[in-house]
Design an enzyme around this catalytic site. Structure first.
Site, PDB file in Angstrom:
ATOM      1  CB  THR A 145      -0.925   0.003   1.241  1.00 34.32           C
ATOM      2  OG1 THR A 145      -1.622   1.239   1.281  1.00 34.32           O
ATOM      3  CG2 THR A 145      -0.158  -0.158   2.545  1.00 34.32           C
ATOM      4  CB  SER A 186      -4.889   2.037  10.046  1.00 33.42           C
ATOM      5  OG  SER A 186      -4.504   1.189   8.977  1.00 33.42           O
ATOM      6  CE1 TYR A 188      -4.174  -3.552   4.470  1.00 30.00           C
ATOM      7  CE2 TYR A 188      -4.311  -1.157   4.338  1.00 30.00           C
ATOM      8  CZ  TYR A 188      -4.066  -2.374   3.742  1.00 30.00           C
ATOM      9  OH  TYR A 188      -3.693  -2.415   2.430  1.00 30.00           O
ATOM     10  CG  HIS A 189      -2.366   1.840   6.131  1.00 32.50           C
ATOM     11  ND1 HIS A 189      -3.588   2.307   6.529  1.00 32.50           N
ATOM     12  CD2 HIS A 189      -2.359   1.945   4.780  1.00 32.50           C
ATOM     13  CE1 HIS A 189      -4.294   2.692   5.462  1.00 32.50           C
ATOM     14  NE2 HIS A 189      -3.573   2.481   4.394  1.00 32.50           N
ATOM     15  CE  LYS A 192      -1.491  -4.918   2.595  1.00 27.48           C
ATOM     16  NZ  LYS A 192      -1.522  -6.021   1.639  1.00 27.48           N
ATOM     17  CB  VAL A 218      -8.377  -0.143  -6.194  1.00 26.50           C
ATOM     18  CG1 VAL A 218      -8.876  -0.638  -7.542  1.00 26.50           C
ATOM     19  CG2 VAL A 218      -6.948  -0.621  -5.938  1.00 26.50           C
ATOM     20  CG  LEU A 246     -13.627   7.960  -6.743  1.00 27.38           C
ATOM     21  CD1 LEU A 246     -14.362   9.300  -6.709  1.00 27.38           C
ATOM     22  CD2 LEU A 246     -12.476   8.031  -7.751  1.00 27.38           C
ATOM     23  CB  VAL A 261     -16.084  15.353   3.096  1.00 26.48           C
ATOM     24  CG1 VAL A 261     -14.712  15.950   3.338  1.00 26.48           C
ATOM     25  CG2 VAL A 261     -16.401  15.292   1.607  1.00 26.48           C
ATOM     26  NE  ARG A 329     -10.428   6.468   7.645  1.00 23.34           N
ATOM     27  CZ  ARG A 329     -10.091   5.738   6.600  1.00 23.34           C
ATOM     28  NH1 ARG A 329      -8.841   5.732   6.180  1.00 23.34           N
ATOM     29  NH2 ARG A 329     -10.985   5.024   5.947  1.00 23.34           N
TER      30      ARG A 329
HETATM   31  P1  NAD Z   1     -10.372  -8.007  -0.528  1.00 23.87           P
HETATM   32  O1  NAD Z   1     -10.626  -8.037   0.936  1.00 23.87           O
HETATM   33  O2  NAD Z   1     -11.529  -7.774  -1.446  1.00 23.87           O
HETATM   34  O3  NAD Z   1      -9.657  -9.360  -0.964  1.00 23.87           O
HETATM   35  C1  NAD Z   1      -8.732 -10.061  -0.172  1.00 23.87           C
HETATM   36  C2  NAD Z   1      -8.981 -11.558  -0.364  1.00 23.87           C
HETATM   37  O4  NAD Z   1      -8.044 -12.280   0.434  1.00 23.87           O
HETATM   38  C3  NAD Z   1     -10.384 -11.965   0.109  1.00 23.87           C
HETATM   39  O5  NAD Z   1     -11.024 -12.732  -0.890  1.00 23.87           O
HETATM   40  C4  NAD Z   1     -10.121 -12.784   1.380  1.00 23.87           C
HETATM   41  O6  NAD Z   1     -11.074 -13.808   1.571  1.00 23.87           O
HETATM   42  C5  NAD Z   1      -8.704 -13.333   1.103  1.00 23.87           C
HETATM   43  N1  NAD Z   1      -7.940 -13.633   2.330  1.00 23.87           N
HETATM   44  C6  NAD Z   1      -7.721 -12.811   3.402  1.00 23.87           C
HETATM   45  N2  NAD Z   1      -6.997 -13.460   4.341  1.00 23.87           N
HETATM   46  C7  NAD Z   1      -6.724 -14.698   3.835  1.00 23.87           C
HETATM   47  C8  NAD Z   1      -6.022 -15.842   4.337  1.00 23.87           C
HETATM   48  N3  NAD Z   1      -5.467 -15.842   5.551  1.00 23.87           N
HETATM   49  N4  NAD Z   1      -5.957 -16.952   3.563  1.00 23.87           N
HETATM   50  C9  NAD Z   1      -6.544 -16.976   2.331  1.00 23.87           C
HETATM   51  N5  NAD Z   1      -7.230 -15.949   1.811  1.00 23.87           N
HETATM   52  C10 NAD Z   1      -7.324 -14.819   2.564  1.00 23.87           C
HETATM   53  O7  NAD Z   1      -9.232  -6.918  -0.794  1.00 23.87           O
HETATM   54  P2  NAD Z   1      -8.828  -6.181  -2.141  1.00 23.87           P
HETATM   55  O8  NAD Z   1      -9.445  -4.853  -2.155  1.00 23.87           O
HETATM   56  O9  NAD Z   1      -8.988  -7.096  -3.285  1.00 23.87           O
HETATM   57  O10 NAD Z   1      -7.282  -5.963  -1.885  1.00 23.87           O
HETATM   58  C11 NAD Z   1      -6.336  -6.963  -2.265  1.00 23.87           C
HETATM   59  C12 NAD Z   1      -4.944  -6.582  -1.785  1.00 23.87           C
HETATM   60  O11 NAD Z   1      -4.579  -5.336  -2.356  1.00 23.87           O
HETATM   61  C13 NAD Z   1      -4.867  -6.429  -0.269  1.00 23.87           C
HETATM   62  O12 NAD Z   1      -3.699  -7.025   0.211  1.00 23.87           O
HETATM   63  C14 NAD Z   1      -4.855  -4.932  -0.060  1.00 23.87           C
HETATM   64  O13 NAD Z   1      -4.105  -4.608   1.076  1.00 23.87           O
HETATM   65  C15 NAD Z   1      -4.214  -4.419  -1.332  1.00 23.87           C
HETATM   66  N6  NAD Z   1      -4.709  -3.078  -1.687  1.00 23.87           N
HETATM   67  C16 NAD Z   1      -6.037  -2.853  -1.924  1.00 23.87           C
HETATM   68  C17 NAD Z   1      -6.475  -1.574  -2.243  1.00 23.87           C
HETATM   69  C18 NAD Z   1      -7.928  -1.229  -2.485  1.00 23.87           C
HETATM   70  O14 NAD Z   1      -8.242  -0.033  -2.654  1.00 23.87           O
HETATM   71  N7  NAD Z   1      -8.828  -2.188  -2.517  1.00 23.87           N
HETATM   72  C19 NAD Z   1      -5.532  -0.531  -2.349  1.00 23.87           C
HETATM   73  C20 NAD Z   1      -4.183  -0.798  -2.094  1.00 23.87           C
HETATM   74  C21 NAD Z   1      -3.786  -2.081  -1.769  1.00 23.87           C
HETATM   75  N1  USQ Z   2     -12.575   9.250   3.713  1.00 21.88           N
HETATM   76  C1  USQ Z   2     -13.561  10.228   3.717  1.00 21.88           C
HETATM   77  N2  USQ Z   2     -14.849   9.829   3.647  1.00 21.88           N
HETATM   78  C2  USQ Z   2     -15.213   8.518   3.527  1.00 21.88           C
HETATM   79  C3  USQ Z   2     -14.200   7.532   3.494  1.00 21.88           C
HETATM   80  C4  USQ Z   2     -12.879   7.937   3.601  1.00 21.88           C
HETATM   81  O1  USQ Z   2     -13.294  11.428   3.818  1.00 21.88           O
HETATM   82  O2  USQ Z   2     -16.407   8.232   3.450  1.00 21.88           O
HETATM   83  C5  USQ Z   2     -11.158   9.667   3.813  1.00 21.88           C
HETATM   84  C6  USQ Z   2     -10.389   8.969   4.919  1.00 21.88           C
HETATM   85  O3  USQ Z   2     -10.537   9.650   6.158  1.00 21.88           O
HETATM   86  C7  USQ Z   2      -8.974   8.983   4.361  1.00 21.88           C
HETATM   87  C8  USQ Z   2      -9.172   8.880   2.848  1.00 21.88           C
HETATM   88  O4  USQ Z   2     -10.528   9.255   2.600  1.00 21.88           O
HETATM   89  O5  USQ Z   2      -8.376  10.211   4.614  1.00 21.88           O
HETATM   90  C9  USQ Z   2      -8.923   7.511   2.275  1.00 21.88           C
HETATM   91  O6  USQ Z   2      -9.720   6.540   2.934  1.00 21.88           O
HETATM   92  P1  USQ Z   2     -10.060   5.149   2.213  1.00 21.88           P
HETATM   93  O7  USQ Z   2     -10.959   4.359   3.115  1.00 21.88           O
HETATM   94  O8  USQ Z   2     -10.507   5.381   0.827  1.00 21.88           O
HETATM   95  O9  USQ Z   2      -8.604   4.475   2.078  1.00 21.88           O
HETATM   96  P2  USQ Z   2      -7.667   3.731   3.141  1.00 21.88           P
HETATM   97  O10 USQ Z   2      -8.296   3.580   4.462  1.00 21.88           O
HETATM   98  O11 USQ Z   2      -6.334   4.408   3.112  1.00 21.88           O
HETATM   99  O12 USQ Z   2      -7.500   2.268   2.556  1.00 21.88           O
HETATM  100  C10 USQ Z   2      -7.662   1.918   1.169  1.00 21.88           C
HETATM  101  C11 USQ Z   2      -7.751   0.405   1.079  1.00 21.88           C
HETATM  102  C12 USQ Z   2      -6.441  -0.198   1.565  1.00 21.88           C
HETATM  103  C13 USQ Z   2      -5.285   0.392   0.775  1.00 21.88           C
HETATM  104  C14 USQ Z   2      -5.282   1.912   0.846  1.00 21.88           C
HETATM  105  C15 USQ Z   2      -4.296   2.519  -0.122  1.00 21.88           C
HETATM  106  O13 USQ Z   2      -8.846  -0.088   1.865  1.00 21.88           O
HETATM  107  O14 USQ Z   2      -6.479  -1.609   1.396  1.00 21.88           O
HETATM  108  O15 USQ Z   2      -4.064  -0.089   1.265  1.00 21.88           O
HETATM  109  O16 USQ Z   2      -6.579   2.392   0.423  1.00 21.88           O
HETATM  110  S1  USQ Z   2      -3.637   4.033   0.450  1.00 21.88           S
HETATM  111  O17 USQ Z   2      -4.751   4.914   0.891  1.00 21.88           O
HETATM  112  O18 USQ Z   2      -2.925   4.629  -0.638  1.00 21.88           O
HETATM  113  O19 USQ Z   2      -2.804   3.752   1.591  1.00 21.88           O
END
Ligand code: NAD
Ligand code: USQ
Length: 405
Positions: A145, A186, A188-189, A192, A218, A246, A261, A329
């Site tokens: 991320t 967070s 989560y982050h 990573k 994404v 978005l 927002v 947050r």
């Molecule tokens: P998602 O939650 O939709 O998909 C993750 C998948 O992994 C799920 O199908 C879940 O069942 C599976 N999974 C989780 N833990 C597991 C385990 N222990 N064993 C087997 N399967 C497991 O998430 P996504 O949005 O598709 O994101 C995929 C990856 O990309 C993540 O690692 C996320 O951190 C990264 N990422 C996502 C975004 C985003 O905006 N969605 C942005 C940046 C990075």
């Molecule tokens: N936000 C709003 N309103 C909302 C939702 C979010 O203002 O309704 C704000 C949040 O406070 C934050 C920003 O928008 O400042 C982004 O939040 P987000 O939920 O879109 O993104 P984030 O929590 O950072 O996580 C998502 C994915 C994660 C990925 C990360 C990439 O869930 O898996 O790693 O985006 S990044 O943001 O570049 O770290």
């Protein structure tokens, strides 16, 4: 190539599997379906109706004649099974999406924090140890991320993973290249950031060939392949935990909900469309590092935007109202962000931008399935601290209103 897609049932994983299958690769989806269970735990569902993974694979075969192989396997829970699976299938490449990916979910409670750390760090480490033990020389591509870098304004572009520094020593200045210092926002982050260290160690100690993609947020839902059949449709999260900013604004516009927002909306983040995300994975696959190389890090993003600018854009497009809500947050209220993404651009990525009409496409999808939305699940109520969570006052429908203080 034989490619294992770990987490291939998820939002980015599923369209990646279809894209790679269409390119002629033999694709094996490994997933424990935990994401579907989390929907059940939270009492929410994808905006779009998703079939079972087995049914999705059947439809893909019907539409294209190509097979996707599904394996129900938990990467974190059962190390021995992970090892045996790898030894049996010997993939040429492993794409690792399989982690709990929502920052708000990871901050909900102590249980959610420990689950996220246990699941993500163990999944990654089990995979690395099993690759070494089985001697499988697969190219490992991990979805990391942009959030590992943190969101304080530094006034200089964020490089692709590494930073050149000079250290003062008694014999003078010494140049060194270090991983860019992490500043996760967070739990989560943070997982990573921990993954990064695991990758660094296994590349250096065991010669594992690893690419870490630091991906931005994404957006979008369809790709060329998911458009091919109603039952190939992608997951679309809109709820306060899993919905990303978005996509949330676009669905809120479609159902006449004010755009949520957080604070002033001065947060700047990196974005990428789902179609570019799967294309970047294809490009990264073609650029495998050699044994002994350092971990290759790409910034997988195409543009940066401020949250309030996105809200204004969606409001202009749809006539939606903007609501400035208390931020649950702990994050900088305003930040700048300049990011380098030269490596993907050099490999030939031609980015899809927000101006390309795809915003309207997402709103159309959201309108089509608006009847599936539970409006009470739209507000983001997971607080980064107890106080921040409590400060989000709710109306009788559960909508966040304003600060209680
Ligand atoms: P998602 O939650 O939709 O998909 C993750 C998948 O992994 C799920 O199908 C879940 O069942 C599976 N999974 C989780 N833990 C597991 C385990 N222990 N064993 C087997 N399967 C497991 O998430 P996504 O949005 O598709 O994101 C995929 C990856 O990309 C993540 O690692 C996320 O951190 C990264 N990422 C996502 C975004 C985003 O905006 N969605 C942005 C940046 C990075
Ligand atoms: N936000 C709003 N309103 C909302 C939702 C979010 O203002 O309704 C704000 C949040 O406070 C934050 C920003 O928008 O400042 C982004 O939040 P987000 O939920 O879109 O993104 P984030 O929590 O950072 O996580 C998502 C994915 C994660 C990925 C990360 C990439 O869930 O898996 O790693 O985006 S990044 O943001 O570049 O770290």
């Amino acid at each position: 190539m034989r490619i294992a897609v770990l987490g291939g049932d998820g939002f980015v994983g599923w369209p990646t599997c279809l894209h790679l299958s269409e390119l002629g690769h033999e694709v094996h989806i490994v997933d424990n379906l935990s994401r579907r269970w989390i929907d059940t735990e939270l009492g929410v569902q994808s905006l779009t109706p998703m079939d079972s993974i087995q049914e999705r694979c059947r439809i893909w075969h019907e539409v294209t004649g190509r097979r996707l192989h599904f394996h129900l396997l938990d990467l974190a829970e059962d190390y021995e099974r992970v090892k045996h699976w790898l030894a049996e299938h010997k993939p040429d490449a492993v794409i690792h999406f399989a982690e709990q990916r929502a920052a708000p979910y990871s901050m909900k409670s102590d249980r959610h924090k420990t689950y996220t750390v246990d699941n993500n760090v163990r999944a990654t480490h089990n995979l690395l140890a099993a690759l070494v033990e089985t001697g499988i020389d697969a190219h490992l591509i991990h979805l990391g991320t942009m959030g590992v870098y943190g969101y304080s304004s530094v006034g200089a572009p964020i490089p692709e993973g590494y930073l050149d520094v000079e250290i003062d020593t008694p014999s003078g200045k010494k140049a060194q290249e270090i991983l860019y210092p992490t500043r996760p926002g967070s739990v989560y982050h943070m997982t990573k950031s921990l993954d990064q260290i695991l990758f660094q160690f296994y590349a250096q100690n065991d010669g594992l060939r690893i690419t870490d993609l630091h991906q931005g947020i994404v957006w979008g839902t369809h790709t060329d392949q998911t458009r091919r059949h109603e039952q190939l449709i992608n997951r679309f999260d809109y709820d306060g935990d899993y919905g990303t900013v978005l996509n949330r604004f676009l669905i809120q516009a479609a159902i006449g909900h004010p755009l949520t927002v957080h604070g002033t909306g001065g947060q700047t983040r990196a974005f990428i469309h789902i179609q570019d995300s799967v294309r970047c994975i294809e490009l990264a696959l073609g650029e495998a590092p050699k044994q002994g190389d350092r971990v290759r890090i790409f910034n997988q993003m195409t543009e940066t935007h401020r949250v309030r600018d996105l809200a204004e854009l969606v409001a202009r497009l749809s006539g939606a109202k903007v609501a400035n809500l208390p931020n649950p947050r702990k994050e900088a209220a305003e930040n700048d962000l300049i990011v380098k993404n030269d490596q993907f651009r050099a490999l030939g990525l031609d980015p899809i931008t927000l101006q390309d009409g795809l915003l309207e496409e997402v709103v159309e999808v959201a309108r089509k399935y608006a009847h599936r939305v539970d409006r009470s699940r739209v507000p983001a109520v997971s607080g980064w601290t107890r106080e921040l969570g409590a400060a989000v006052e709710r109306d009788p429908e559960g909508r966040a209103l304003r600060s209680a203080s």
